[in-house]
Scaffold this active site. Structure first.
Site, mmCIF file in Angstrom:
data_model
loop_
_atom_site.group_PDB
_atom_site.id
_atom_site.type_symbol
_atom_site.label_atom_id
_atom_site.label_comp_id
_atom_site.label_asym_id
_atom_site.label_seq_id
_atom_site.Cartn_x
_atom_site.Cartn_y
_atom_site.Cartn_z
ATOM 1 N N HIS A 1 -3.364 7.030 2.286
ATOM 2 C CA HIS A 1 -3.766 5.689 1.842
ATOM 3 C C HIS A 1 -5.133 5.368 2.450
ATOM 4 O O HIS A 1 -5.330 5.495 3.663
ATOM 5 C CB HIS A 1 -2.706 4.678 2.283
ATOM 6 N N ASN B 1 -10.265 -0.417 0.259
ATOM 7 C CA ASN B 1 -8.813 -0.285 0.213
ATOM 8 C C ASN B 1 -8.298 -0.971 -1.056
ATOM 9 O O ASN B 1 -8.342 -2.194 -1.157
ATOM 10 C CB ASN B 1 -8.233 -0.937 1.482
ATOM 11 N N CYS C 1 0.809 -1.223 0.000
ATOM 12 C CA CYS C 1 0.000 0.000 0.000
ATOM 13 C C CYS C 1 0.843 1.274 0.000
ATOM 14 O O CYS C 1 0.313 2.364 -0.218
ATOM 15 C CB CYS C 1 -0.951 -0.007 1.185
HETATM 16 N N1 ACO Z 1 -18.075 -8.482 10.461
HETATM 17 C C1 ACO Z 1 -18.495 -8.708 11.707
HETATM 18 N N2 ACO Z 1 -17.680 -9.003 12.738
HETATM 19 C C2 ACO Z 1 -16.356 -9.042 12.466
HETATM 20 C C3 ACO Z 1 -15.840 -8.816 11.185
HETATM 21 C C4 ACO Z 1 -16.753 -8.536 10.167
HETATM 22 N N3 ACO Z 1 -16.377 -8.294 8.891
HETATM 23 N N4 ACO Z 1 -14.507 -8.926 11.218
HETATM 24 C C5 ACO Z 1 -14.175 -9.201 12.499
HETATM 25 N N5 ACO Z 1 -15.307 -9.279 13.251
HETATM 26 C C6 ACO Z 1 -15.422 -9.556 14.660
HETATM 27 C C7 ACO Z 1 -14.238 -10.309 15.223
HETATM 28 O O1 ACO Z 1 -14.367 -11.703 15.010
HETATM 29 C C8 ACO Z 1 -14.330 -9.942 16.679
HETATM 30 O O2 ACO Z 1 -15.314 -10.733 17.290
HETATM 31 P P1 ACO Z 1 -15.144 -11.268 18.804
HETATM 32 O O3 ACO Z 1 -15.065 -10.021 19.648
HETATM 33 O O4 ACO Z 1 -16.364 -12.079 19.010
HETATM 34 O O5 ACO Z 1 -13.874 -12.031 18.790
HETATM 35 C C9 ACO Z 1 -14.855 -8.491 16.654
HETATM 36 O O6 ACO Z 1 -15.456 -8.328 15.377
HETATM 37 C C10 ACO Z 1 -13.781 -7.457 16.843
HETATM 38 O O7 ACO Z 1 -12.705 -7.788 15.993
HETATM 39 P P2 ACO Z 1 -11.408 -6.909 15.929
HETATM 40 O O8 ACO Z 1 -10.457 -7.497 14.952
HETATM 41 O O9 ACO Z 1 -10.951 -6.651 17.323
HETATM 42 O O10 ACO Z 1 -12.025 -5.556 15.330
HETATM 43 P P3 ACO Z 1 -11.361 -4.149 15.229
HETATM 44 O O11 ACO Z 1 -12.162 -3.185 15.977
HETATM 45 O O12 ACO Z 1 -9.888 -4.194 15.471
HETATM 46 O O13 ACO Z 1 -11.568 -3.819 13.692
HETATM 47 C C11 ACO Z 1 -10.347 -3.824 11.656
HETATM 48 C C12 ACO Z 1 -10.991 -4.669 12.726
HETATM 49 C C13 ACO Z 1 -11.428 -3.008 10.964
HETATM 50 C C14 ACO Z 1 -9.704 -4.754 10.617
HETATM 51 C C15 ACO Z 1 -9.296 -2.881 12.277
HETATM 52 O O14 ACO Z 1 -8.439 -3.601 13.136
HETATM 53 C C16 ACO Z 1 -8.483 -2.176 11.241
HETATM 54 O O15 ACO Z 1 -8.997 -1.419 10.458
HETATM 55 N N6 ACO Z 1 -7.162 -2.391 11.219
HETATM 56 C C17 ACO Z 1 -6.327 -1.815 10.199
HETATM 57 C C18 ACO Z 1 -6.395 -2.725 9.046
HETATM 58 C C19 ACO Z 1 -5.900 -2.085 7.808
HETATM 59 O O16 ACO Z 1 -5.995 -0.898 7.635
HETATM 60 N N7 ACO Z 1 -5.382 -2.924 6.926
HETATM 61 C C20 ACO Z 1 -4.903 -2.546 5.700
HETATM 62 C C21 ACO Z 1 -3.738 -1.594 5.822
HETATM 63 S S1 ACO Z 1 -2.364 -1.978 4.908
HETATM 64 C C22 ACO Z 1 -2.904 -2.286 3.474
HETATM 65 O O17 ACO Z 1 -3.644 -1.490 3.008
HETATM 66 C C23 ACO Z 1 -2.603 -3.548 2.759
#
Ligand code: ACO
Length: 321
Positions: free
Chosen positions: A248, A278, A112
């Protein structure tokens, strides 16, 4: 020696996939995706219109806007993690498709952060006096490396391409920083073919993307403000002088956290991740192209571009439009 962006272009697939569409294939829902990420829909490529096809469309639009011929290009750098082929490079495919016979063409892989890394690489050639006119492309088809059974990743990404025609410029503002931390590679990874052969008796397998979302989130909100502060400080530029921070497009909550850390209004963070998700190396040039065509950028405006992603890698550019 600085860089002037003289034309931009972008291309995304026609197929729109909404959050509700994804809720039919994995256990998720529109509300979860919107509130955690800001994404409402994304575009997904169809067979036969992959990374180089989108990149070529974006490149043609950027050249048309710049008002130059592909034959005037000295160099094409294509940032992608999802090329159509291991070889030839996507850059060589685009070169052939647009008829840029004179240009040297190659790909770089920085996920990215790729567009930022490619822009900085072109600048180095300009600064060394080797080339004067370049085409920088960021394009990815992440849909083909996503595990569509994995709700924690499949809701985040989309496909697309963006391109910028750039020219060496004697004057103007340009400051840049880049960084890499391979020790955190496992936070965001996708294996290529495994090292199987006749010796193991197995066919090489392909991997899917894996991500530690919270690790990536923490990395982004720490590293991006630091990188932005670095380029501002090197440029002797006050943060209030910046018209837009073109980041990004990974997650709206990442923007909010970065805006808070830098004490700047969210109005200075244009977004389009609501519509495209993304698109990895393509997010920054697609957004730049939209802003450019909507007339949001005027010559002399100072803007900051900043990317982060797998590697881990990050980079920021302070430039004058
Ligand atoms: N729908 C519903 N529930 C979900 C989903 C979904 N799509 N995905 C995860 N969950 C659940 C999990 O299983 C978890 O459940 P649990 O509490 O029962 O275990 C709960 O939601 C919370 O999960 P977390 O992973 O803790 O959620 P978080 O608040 O951290 O959000 C996210 C996840 C959106 C991925 C966040 O961590 C994030 O945005 N991180 C950055 C990721 C990113 O930007 N990646 C790309 C950057 S680099 C590049 O571009 C290649």
């Amino acid at each position: 020696m600085t860089i002037k962006i003289i034309g931009t272009g972008s291309a995304v697939p026609e197929q729109v996939v909404t959050n509700d569409d994804l809720a039919k294939i994995v256990d998720t829902n529109d509300e979860w995706i919107r509130t955690r990420t800001g994404i409402e829909e994304r575009r997904i490529a169809s067979a036969g219109s992959g990374t180089s096809h989108m990149a070529t469309e974006a490149a043609k639009k950027a050249l048309a806007q710049a008002g130059i011929s592909a034959k005037d290009l000295d160099i094409i750098i294509f940032a992608t993690s999802t090329p159509d082929c291991c070889f030839p490079s996507g850059a060589c495919e685009v070169q052939a498709a647009i008829g840029a016979d004179k240009a040297v063409a190659f790909d770089i892989s920085a996920a990215c952060s790729g567009f930022i890394f490619a822009l900085h690489t072109v600048h180095s050639f300009f600064k060394a006096g080797i080339y004067q006119t370049g085409l920088v492309i960021g394009a990815d088809t992440l849909s083909k490396i996503i595990d569509w059974q994995d709700r924690s990743t499949c809701v985040l990404f989309g496909d697309g391409a963006g391109a910028a025609v750039v020219r060496a410029e004697e004057h103007g503002t340009l400051h840049m920083t880049m960084g890499s931390d391979g020790s955190k590679a496992s936070a965001l990874a996708c294996t290529a073919r495994t090292t199987d052969s006749f010796l193991t008796g197995k066919k090489p397998e392909l991997g899917y993307m894996t991500m530690d979302g919270q690790e990536v989130f923490k990395f982004a909100v720490k590293t991006v403000p630091e990188a932005i502060r670095t380029v501002l400080s090197e440029g002797g530029t006050h943060i209030d002088e910046i018209k837009y921070f073109v980041l990004h497009q990974a997650n709206y909550r990442i923007f909010e956290s970065i805006a808070k850390r830098l004490k700047i209004s969210m109005e200075k963070f244009p977004t389009n991740l609501e519509r495209f998700g993304n698109t990895s190396g393509a997010t920054i040039p697609i957004l730049l192209d939209e802003m450019n065509r909507e007339g949001k950028l005027e010559r002399g405006d100072k803007i900051v571009l900043a990317g982060f992603g797998a590697g881990l890698t990050w980079g920021a550019t302070l430039l004058e439009w």
